[in-house]
Design a protein around this motif. Sequence first.
Motif, mmCIF file in Angstrom:
data_model
loop_
_atom_site.group_PDB
_atom_site.id
_atom_site.type_symbol
_atom_site.label_atom_id
_atom_site.label_comp_id
_atom_site.label_asym_id
_atom_site.label_seq_id
_atom_site.Cartn_x
_atom_site.Cartn_y
_atom_site.Cartn_z
ATOM 1 N N GLY A 1 -16.745 9.856 26.594
ATOM 2 C CA GLY A 1 -16.174 8.651 25.988
ATOM 3 C C GLY A 1 -16.581 7.397 26.743
ATOM 4 O O GLY A 1 -16.905 6.368 26.147
ATOM 5 N N ARG A 2 -16.597 7.490 28.081
ATOM 6 C CA ARG A 2 -17.029 6.343 28.892
ATOM 7 C C ARG A 2 -18.512 6.064 28.694
ATOM 8 O O ARG A 2 -18.922 4.905 28.628
ATOM 9 C CB ARG A 2 -16.711 6.584 30.369
ATOM 10 C CG ARG A 2 -15.236 6.473 30.695
ATOM 11 C CD ARG A 2 -14.969 6.475 32.200
ATOM 12 N NE ARG A 2 -15.452 7.668 32.870
ATOM 13 C CZ ARG A 2 -14.749 8.783 33.062
ATOM 14 N NH1 ARG A 2 -13.497 8.849 32.633
ATOM 15 N NH2 ARG A 2 -15.260 9.806 33.693
ATOM 16 N N ILE A 3 -19.314 7.102 28.599
ATOM 17 C CA ILE A 3 -20.748 6.914 28.370
ATOM 18 C C ILE A 3 -20.966 6.234 27.026
ATOM 19 O O ILE A 3 -21.674 5.231 26.917
ATOM 20 C CB ILE A 3 -21.499 8.265 28.405
ATOM 21 C CG1 ILE A 3 -21.499 8.845 29.820
ATOM 22 C CG2 ILE A 3 -22.921 8.107 27.869
ATOM 23 C CD1 ILE A 3 -21.997 10.275 29.899
ATOM 24 N N GLU A 4 -20.349 6.775 25.992
ATOM 25 C CA GLU A 4 -20.568 6.260 24.640
ATOM 26 C C GLU A 4 -20.033 4.850 24.458
ATOM 27 O O GLU A 4 -20.626 4.048 23.737
ATOM 28 C CB GLU A 4 -19.940 7.206 23.618
ATOM 29 C CG GLU A 4 -20.319 6.873 22.201
ATOM 30 C CD GLU A 4 -19.843 7.908 21.222
ATOM 31 O OE1 GLU A 4 -18.772 7.682 20.609
ATOM 32 O OE2 GLU A 4 -20.528 8.940 21.062
ATOM 33 N N SER A 5 -18.930 4.539 25.107
ATOM 34 C CA SER A 5 -18.346 3.207 24.932
ATOM 35 C C SER A 5 -18.992 2.157 25.826
ATOM 36 O O SER A 5 -18.715 0.973 25.691
ATOM 37 C CB SER A 5 -16.842 3.256 25.216
ATOM 38 O OG SER A 5 -16.618 3.519 26.582
ATOM 39 N N GLY A 6 -19.840 2.603 26.744
ATOM 40 C CA GLY A 6 -20.533 1.659 27.609
ATOM 41 C C GLY A 6 -19.780 1.262 28.855
ATOM 42 O O GLY A 6 -20.187 0.349 29.555
ATOM 43 N N VAL A 7 -18.691 1.931 29.144
ATOM 44 C CA VAL A 7 -17.920 1.581 30.339
ATOM 45 C C VAL A 7 -18.168 2.532 31.506
ATOM 46 O O VAL A 7 -17.515 2.427 32.523
ATOM 47 C CB VAL A 7 -16.397 1.472 30.056
ATOM 48 C CG1 VAL A 7 -16.112 0.372 29.070
ATOM 49 C CG2 VAL A 7 -15.837 2.801 29.603
ATOM 50 N N CYS A 8 -19.121 3.421 31.357
ATOM 51 C CA CYS A 8 -19.489 4.308 32.459
ATOM 52 C C CYS A 8 -20.144 3.444 33.525
ATOM 53 O O CYS A 8 -21.187 2.849 33.316
ATOM 54 C CB CYS A 8 -20.455 5.384 31.979
ATOM 55 S SG CYS A 8 -20.804 6.607 33.222
#
Length: 76
Positions: free
Chosen positions: A26-33
């Motif tokens: 979810g963090r990768i996909e949302s760009g917050v990783c």
Amino acid sequence: MDLRVGKNKRIRDICEATGISRQHYGRIESGVCLGRISFRIMGLIAKALSTSLDTIFEKEMEYLSSVGNIDDLSNY
């Protein structure tokens, strides 16, 4: 996300295929990783989406451009 949705895949499908936790994906996909995404993880995601690493990279560059962050490639 557009690529995943376009291929009719749920987050659960990608997580099961890659072994990535739902939270991390979810963090990768949302760009917050906040850290670098390893080549291995990108490869697993590409395989789960039946696409190439080139496509994954192009989508990432589109995202960075859309949020005005295209010049900051220090995490890559």
